[in-house]
Scaffold this motif. Structure first.
Motif, short mmCIF file in Angstrom:
data_model
loop_
_atom_site.label_atom_id
_atom_site.label_comp_id
_atom_site.label_asym_id
_atom_site.label_seq_id
_atom_site.Cartn_x
_atom_site.Cartn_y
_atom_site.Cartn_z
N LYS A 50 0.83 -1.21 0.00
CA LYS A 50 0.00 0.00 0.00
C LYS A 50 0.86 1.26 0.00
O LYS A 50 1.99 1.24 0.50
CB LYS A 50 -0.89 0.03 1.23
N ILE A 51 0.28 2.33 -0.51
CA ILE A 51 0.97 3.62 -0.50
C ILE A 51 0.94 4.14 0.93
O ILE A 51 -0.14 4.34 1.50
CB ILE A 51 0.28 4.61 -1.47
N CYS A 52 2.13 4.32 1.53
CA CYS A 52 2.15 4.77 2.92
C CYS A 52 2.52 6.25 3.04
O CYS A 52 2.30 6.85 4.09
CB CYS A 52 3.05 3.90 3.79
N ALA A 53 3.09 6.83 1.98
CA ALA A 53 3.39 8.27 2.04
C ALA A 53 3.46 8.85 0.64
O ALA A 53 3.95 8.19 -0.29
CB ALA A 53 4.72 8.51 2.75
N ILE A 54 2.93 10.06 0.51
CA ILE A 54 3.14 10.86 -0.70
C ILE A 54 3.79 12.13 -0.20
O ILE A 54 3.25 12.80 0.69
CB ILE A 54 1.81 11.20 -1.41
N ASP A 55 4.94 12.46 -0.75
CA ASP A 55 5.65 13.63 -0.22
C ASP A 55 6.48 14.21 -1.36
O ASP A 55 6.18 13.96 -2.53
CB ASP A 55 6.52 13.18 0.97
N SER A 56 7.54 14.94 -1.01
CA SER A 56 8.38 15.47 -2.07
C SER A 56 9.84 15.08 -1.82
O SER A 56 10.23 14.71 -0.70
CB SER A 56 8.23 16.99 -2.16
N ARG A 57 10.60 15.19 -2.89
CA ARG A 57 12.02 14.80 -2.89
C ARG A 57 12.77 15.38 -1.69
O ARG A 57 13.60 14.70 -1.08
CB ARG A 57 12.64 15.31 -4.19
N ALA A 58 12.44 16.61 -1.32
CA ALA A 58 13.14 17.30 -0.24
C ALA A 58 13.03 16.56 1.09
O ALA A 58 13.89 16.68 1.96
CB ALA A 58 12.59 18.72 -0.11
N ASN A 59 11.96 15.77 1.23
CA ASN A 59 11.73 15.08 2.52
C ASN A 59 12.11 13.60 2.49
O ASN A 59 11.66 12.82 3.33
CB ASN A 59 10.26 15.23 2.93
N LEU A 60 12.93 13.24 1.53
CA LEU A 60 13.32 11.83 1.34
C LEU A 60 13.81 11.18 2.64
O LEU A 60 13.33 10.10 3.02
CB LEU A 60 14.40 11.77 0.24
N LYS A 61 14.74 11.83 3.30
CA LYS A 61 15.35 11.22 4.49
C LYS A 61 14.32 10.95 5.59
O LYS A 61 14.26 9.85 6.15
CB LYS A 61 16.46 12.12 5.04
N GLN A 62 13.51 11.98 5.87
CA GLN A 62 12.50 11.85 6.94
C GLN A 62 11.50 10.72 6.62
O GLN A 62 11.17 9.92 7.48
CB GLN A 62 11.69 13.14 7.14
N VAL A 63 11.03 10.70 5.35
CA VAL A 63 10.03 9.69 4.97
C VAL A 63 10.64 8.29 5.11
O VAL A 63 10.01 7.37 5.66
CB VAL A 63 9.51 9.94 3.53
N ALA A 64 11.87 8.14 4.61
CA ALA A 64 12.52 6.83 4.65
C ALA A 64 12.70 6.36 6.10
O ALA A 64 12.44 5.19 6.43
CB ALA A 64 13.87 6.91 3.95
#
Ligand code: GUN
Ligand code: FE
Length: 456
Positions: A50-64
């Protein structure tokens, strides 16, 4: 259409995919009819399908970090690539695939008798069924169809074989054993009792494929000509009992509509036949709807039933042109269908082009510019529109958190392909190029429920 797809090992066509991963790059989808939303610096994260996050490139580290996604599971899209929702085929006859491209000298009723019923009769043969069904599922997946709404044949075993092929290759599908107890040839038909018994057995067989939540049974009276009222009423009751989808054909061809009038003289119109049988629900998909009257359109909208628009089929069988804009303006849900083998192509990309082209011809015929569908509108019909038509838009159709990751990575720069990018193009123009010039060679990766099921 060229094919350059590779599939995984035979015993399990699905690739082993980590339970969580993410993509960075252009995300393309629809939230509203006629509008393609693009996030060029997008980030989409997937966990357990399932899709657990939609965000932007700038927030890559936090999302990961938040979702526990390690670096080796980061995918970066390059120029010429974008990620979009999987395509939805709301009407396709899997057993007719060997006939794709053939028999279009005829119109609907002659084509059914001379081409379609003879091939469908062959699916009492399990080996033949396995061979064709594996081909059709692989081919539709290669073209980016992540969800297909299939007609099988009247055969219980053959219909189960189709569900096994779908399961093996990892597609999401609705599958219907066809019902036909009236006006059928001697060699291809069933009694009312057989029809009901085998339909119930099929529903139970699909429901017992417990490990596969991707497949649903769909009750499938072929059309009003092939089923008597008693059978249709009992199928309506069965759909209610099991809370399952219903699919059939409606008002595709003028001779067909006239025949239905003679068979059901007490019904107000073709749609009313289905209404009186209890077959119109919010999980009913009606293929074609070329000759629907205003009254019928209103009835379909009131029941929240859907129309599957099959423009390539409507042209091949010389059936007519469906007024899609009128259906939409009157609140009818509309998706796209290949209608193999009424339509020649297993590709919903081809059907998108067909829908644009048919709508332009209709506008010439009617002198109504409003009929014309543009590329953003057919993209919607092929994705979120299809999901709504199947009443599955809570799970699929676009890229939203909580939905299943049914998605395609599209690539327009790698060869071989029909597309040459000879000047810088923004993502909207790349999408437009894909719709007009794209084919399976541009469908680089296909995911269903987070599983990679095709990779070039
Ligand atoms: N109407 C009833 N059966 C069929 C079929 O198999 N294909 C199409 N296009 N129309 C139908
Ligand atoms: Fe059809």
């Amino acid at each position: 259409m060229a094919s350059s797809s590779n599939f995984g090992p035979v015993q399990n066509e699905k690739y082993e995919e980590p339970s969580s991963f993410l993509y960075v790059g252009p995300l393309v989808h629809c939230v509203e009819f006629g509008q393609i939303a693009i996030n060029d610096d997008g980030l989409i994260a997937v966990k357990n399908g399932k899709i657990c996050a939609i965000d932007s490139r700038a927030n890559l580290k936090q999302v990961a970090l938040k979702h526990g996604i390690s670096e080796e599971n980061f995918h970066f899209l390059k120029y010429g690539e974008f990620l979009m929702p999987g395509l939805i085929d709301t009407h396709i006859h899997a057993p007719q695939y060997p006939n794709a491209g053939l028999g279009y000298e005829k119109s609907l009723m002659g084509w059914l008798d001379d081409c379609t019923f003879p091939i469908e009769a062959k699916y009492s043969d399990k080996k033949f069924a396995e061979q064709v069904y594996n081909s059709v599922v692989k081919k539709t997946l290669a073209n980016g169809t992540t969800t297909a709404c299939y007609f099988a044949t009247i055969h219980l075993i053959g219909s189960i074989v189709l569900s096994e092929s779908v399961k093996k290759h990892g597609q999401r599908a609705l599958i219907g054993k066809v019902n036909m107890n009236a006006n059928h040839p001697d060699f291809y038909g069933e009694t009312l009792e057989e029809s009901l018994k085998d339909t119930e057995a099929f529903i139970n067989a699909i429901h017992s494929l417990k490990q596969n939540a991707l497949i649903k049974p769909v009750i499938t009276p072929r059309f009003a000509i092939s089923c008597d009222m008693e059978l249709m009423k009992k199928l309506g009751e069965m759909a209610k009992k099991y809370d399952v989808h219903i699919q059939t054909h409606v008002s595709e061809n003028i001779d067909e509509v006239e025949f239905v009038k003679t068979l059901f003289p007490n019904s107000k119109n073709y749609t009313d036949v289905y209404d009186s049988a209890g077959l119109l629900t919010n999980k009913t998909i009606l293929a074609h709807g070329v000759y629907l009257t205003d009254e019928e359109i209103k009835t379909i909208a009131e029941h929240s039933s859907a129309v599957s628009h099959c423009p390539t089929s409507n042209v091949c069988l010389k059936s007519g042109i469906c007024h899609v804009r009128k259906l939409l303006n009157n609140g009818v849900k509309v998706g796209l269908g290949t209608d193999i083998a009424g339509g020649y192509s297993p590709s919903i990309v081809e059907v998108m082009k067909g829908a644009i082209s048919a709508s332009i011809n209709l506008s010439f015929m009617k002198g109504e510019e409003e009929c014309v569908l543009n590329f953003q509108e057919v993209f919607y019909l092929a994705t979120l529109g299809g999901a709504k038509a199947l009443n599955m838009d809570d799970k699929i159709g676009n890229l939203e958190v909580g939905k299943e990751f049914d998605a395609l990575v599209i690539n327009l720069t790698e060869k071989p392909s029909d597309i040459d990018i000879l000047m810088p193009l923004d993502t909207m123009k790349l999408v437009q190029k894909f719709i007009y010039l794209g084919d399976d060679r541009n469908v680089k990766k296909v995911y269903v429920s987070g599983q990679l099921v095709k990779e070039i």
